[in-house]
Design an enzyme around this catalytic site. Structure first.
Site, PDB file in Angstrom:
ATOM      1  CE  LYS A   9      -2.969   7.705   0.582  1.00  0.00           C
ATOM      2  NZ  LYS A   9      -2.015   8.074   1.525  1.00  0.00           N
ATOM      3  CG  ASP A 135       0.175   5.654  -2.117  1.00  0.00           C
ATOM      4  OD1 ASP A 135       0.663   4.798  -1.348  1.00  0.00           O
ATOM      5  OD2 ASP A 135       0.143   6.871  -1.856  1.00  0.00           O
TER       6      ASP A 135
END
Ligand code: ATP
Length: 282
Positions: A9, A135
């Site tokens: 990401k 996350d």
């Protein structure tokens, strides 16, 4: 055997609002996924062991591996009485600000959900993942999202306009807790969260590039000035926008055209061992 990919990401934005009573920072970030993947396979075992196979100098293969922790949690929570062998083929740079460990943990939850026919929804896996790392919920879905709270509250946004991404990791590893410790919330820095949100809603690439901002960037740059140089190098060689991802040190540059992206790639290739030319997935 079950196969899962775990994409990295990047942050389009990252803001820290205040320090919470539980010690975490209240954050707001807009993140998306890029086509740079770890690949994982999952196989049932007859014994009750969790075995992680990974060949990497800086990543543990024992209970400290985030994939191991995810497997352990899933086995406990769904009372599975079997083990698993998890093979991780790692392409995402480590301690880079690209959430590689979280991506592996999320892929483990998805992969084992299929391997054992558990039938949990992605939402259920995201809630489970949040017990291991902030996350991980984002990495369960691999979309583009506005994340708040500790990072676990997710609101999906439109996929970004298609673009090339050059990722370059300077030859240093950064620990996120270290950077959060050095962060001074009184320092003046404006994160363009709303502009980024609007840019994604409108599919406006130029506005998206202007909105890239990360409150941790000046903190990491003060310790490692080469991050700022790398970012400037990307902008000088034609990136439409550039930013440090997460707590760094990886810097990425966006480009609309492949030739432009290759130019940026060549410009930074000499200064970093790990440079990648990929596409936004989102
Ligand atoms: P974030 O952006 O979420 O802070 P990061 O990209 O900075 O993540 P990671 O690559 O996820 O950092 O790894 C950080 C630490 O986690 C390293 O010290 C690494 O040894 C450990 N770790 C545990 N499991 C894994 C895994 N499966 N992959 C990578 N690192 C792992």
């Amino acid at each position: 055997m079950i196969y899962e990919t775990a994409p990295a990401k990047i942050n389009f934005t990252l803001d820290t609002l205040f320090k919470r009573n539980d010690g975490y920072h209240e954050i707001e970030m807009i993140m998306t996924t890029v086509d740079l993947n770890d690949r994982l396979t999952f196989q049932k075992r007859k014994d009750h062991k969790i075995v992680v196979e990974i060949e990497h100098n800086y990543v543990p293969s024992n209970y400290k591996n985030l994939a191991y922790k995810a497997a352990q949690l899933l086995i406990e929570r769904y009372r599975l009485n079997q083990g698993v062998t998890i093979k991780i083929d790692k392409d995402i740079p480590v301690s880079a600000g690209l959430a590689g460990g979280s991506a592996d943990a999320a892929a483990t939850l998805r992969g084992m959900n299929r391997l054992y026919n558990i039938g949990a929804s992605l939402d259920e896996l995201a809630i489970l993942g949040s017990e291991i790392g902030t996350d991980i919920p984002f990495c369960i879905y691999n979309k583009t999202a506005f994340c708040s709270g500790k990072g676990e509250k997710i609101k999906f946004l439109n996929k970004p306009p298609s673009a090339w991404v050059v990722l370059a990791k300077p030859n240093i590893g950064i620990s996120s807790p270290d950077i959060f410790k050095k962060l001074n919330l009184n320092d003046e820095y404006h994160v363009h969260t709303q502009m980024c949100y609007d840019a994604l809603t409108a599919g406006n690439y130029q506005q998206l590039c202007h909105s890239l901002s990360n409150r941790l960037e000046p903190v990491s740059v003060s310790k490692y000035p080469q991050i700022a140089k790398l970012k400037q190098n990307m902008l000088n060689s034609g990136a439409d926008g550039a930013l440090m991802s997460g707590s760094g040190p990886t810097v990425y540059g966006l480009a609309r055209k492949e030739s432009q992206a290759k130019h940026i790639f060549n410009a930074v290739n000499g200064c970093c061992n790990e440079v990648y030319l990929v596409r936004l997935l989102g």
